[in-house]
Design a protein around this motif. Structure first.
Motif, PDB file in Angstrom:
ATOM      1  N   ALA A   2      37.969  31.149  56.897  1.00  0.00           N
ATOM      2  CA  ALA A   2      38.409  32.966  56.009  1.00  0.00           C
ATOM      3  C   ALA A   2      40.093  32.272  55.307  1.00  0.00           C
ATOM      4  N   ASP A   3      40.735  31.875  55.552  1.00  0.00           N
ATOM      5  CA  ASP A   3      42.366  31.636  55.581  1.00  0.00           C
ATOM      6  C   ASP A   3      42.557  30.684  54.337  1.00  0.00           C
ATOM      7  N   ALA A   4      41.150  29.931  54.155  1.00  0.00           N
ATOM      8  CA  ALA A   4      41.776  29.344  53.037  1.00  0.00           C
ATOM      9  C   ALA A   4      41.113  29.453  51.585  1.00  0.00           C
ATOM     10  N   TRP A   5      40.564  30.600  51.517  1.00  0.00           N
ATOM     11  CA  TRP A   5      40.191  31.248  49.550  1.00  0.00           C
ATOM     12  C   TRP A   5      40.173  32.541  50.111  1.00  0.00           C
ATOM     13  N   GLU A   6      39.828  33.325  48.900  1.00  0.00           N
ATOM     14  CA  GLU A   6      40.315  34.505  48.481  1.00  0.00           C
ATOM     15  C   GLU A   6      39.734  34.663  47.662  1.00  0.00           C
ATOM     16  N   PHE A   7      38.871  36.462  47.067  1.00  0.00           N
ATOM     17  CA  PHE A   7      38.124  36.147  45.820  1.00  0.00           C
ATOM     18  C   PHE A   7      39.328  37.158  44.927  1.00  0.00           C
ATOM     19  N   THR A   8      39.366  36.698  43.713  1.00  0.00           N
ATOM     20  CA  THR A   8      39.998  37.509  43.185  1.00  0.00           C
ATOM     21  C   THR A   8      39.107  37.662  41.490  1.00  0.00           C
ATOM     22  N   SER A   9      39.614  38.845  40.375  1.00  0.00           N
ATOM     23  CA  SER A   9      38.975  38.957  39.164  1.00  0.00           C
ATOM     24  C   SER A   9      40.361  39.169  38.627  1.00  0.00           C
ATOM     25  N   VAL A  10      41.712  38.340  38.263  1.00  0.00           N
ATOM     26  CA  VAL A  10      42.240  37.997  37.941  1.00  0.00           C
ATOM     27  C   VAL A  10      42.687  36.892  37.869  1.00  0.00           C
TER      28      VAL A  10
END
Length: 302
Positions: A280-288
């Protein structure tokens, strides 16, 4: 102002048909526009007695031998999806219904080029909702013997693929690419799937490659390419491996990161995706999108 790119779908239906590489049956495929937030969904139109929809997600993968296979909870399958997914990834298509009347996508010429041409003929429509990217936050690596795949943070998707075969016709090859649609069209899309002659016999003995031929695959025998027309690129083999990687990665959506593979394949590609989403700490969602990513995306409609 931040660079927010919108989701995309096709401007209308796109139809193709052909012989399955492994199953040998004739299948018809129809890509249809889908609303925002739908994602990519295969629909088995030949299945009417149970759920026939198969969402394109990493956890839907049930087979990685010789091709990538997806299944739903009802056991409905669709396979050899990677060439189409590569074209969708490069084109930036987020939402699509993909109707198919059999278990395997048509092989066509063994590359992604026929799918890409279909997409470009029909056209792409930007939708109201923002696109959601997967931004890699830290490096991760998976290994299998002397093969490995690694992903690390970058502001755009970058691929670095190396293969190494004993066959003199293939040998050791490497390609690096930022697979926007222009680079994909020029460098990867027409690279065909390949097999070595001894593998073809083994595949056919196992009930696979029933539809395989020199029309939809490059066949190698030692130091010789058996296709009369030869290769489309001197390094067509590694280019196709990069194409496969792009398609397999798109099971997890548009990724912002650098992916390096050495002696990889569908299994290792999938292991890397599952490792990424398992931390869970290896990625994140982003729309920018970053400015660099926005520039790459401008070429989607080029």
């Amino acid at each position: 102002m931040p660079n927010v790119r919108r989701q995309s779908t096709l401007n209308g239906p796109a139809v193709t048909a052909g012989i399955e590489l492994h199953g040998g049956e004739h299948t018809r495929l129809v890509m249809r526009p889908a609303p925002t937030g739908t994602g990519l969904v295969f629909v088995r139109t030949d299945i009417t007695d149970r759920d026939n929809a198969i969402a394109v997600r990493p956890d839907a993968v049930t087979g990685v031998k010789n091709c990538t296979t997806l299944s739903n909870a009802g056991g409905v399958k669709v396979s050899t999806i990677e060439h189409l997914l590569a074209a969708l990834a490069a084109s930036g298509i987020d939402n699509l219904y993909i109707d198919i009347d059999g278990e395997e996508l048509p092989a066509l010429d063994g590359s992604s080029e026929p799918f890409l041409k279909l997409i470009e003929q029909v056209g792409i429509v930007r939708q109201a909702a923002p696109r959601r990217y997967v931004r890699v936050l830290k490096p991760l690596e998976v290994r299998n013997g002397d093969s490995f795949a690694r992903i690390e943070p970058r502001e755009r998707l970058e691929l670095d693929v190396t293969i190494d075969f004993e066959d003199k016709a293939i040998g050791k090859q490497r390609v690096e690419i930022v697979p926007n649609v222009r680079a994909f069209r020029e460098r990867l899309a027409s690279a065909r799937t390949f097999a070595r002659m001894h593998e073809v016999a083994a595949l056919q003995a196992a009930g696979l490659s029933k539809g395989g031929s020199l029309d939809n695959a490059v066949i190698v025998d030692g130091d010789q390419v058996l296709n009369p027309e030869g290769l489309r690129f001197a390094d067509e083999f590694v280019r196709h491996k990069a194409l496969d990687l792009l398609g397999d990665l798109y099971l997890g959506g548009p990724i912002l990161g650098r992916v390096t593979t050495v002696k990889g394949g569908h299994g290792l590609n999938h292991d890397l995706l599952m490792a990424l989403y398992g931390h869970a700490d290896a990625w994140e969602f982003t729309s920018v999108a970053t400015r660099s990513q926005a520039r790459e995306l401008e070429s989607v409609s080029a």
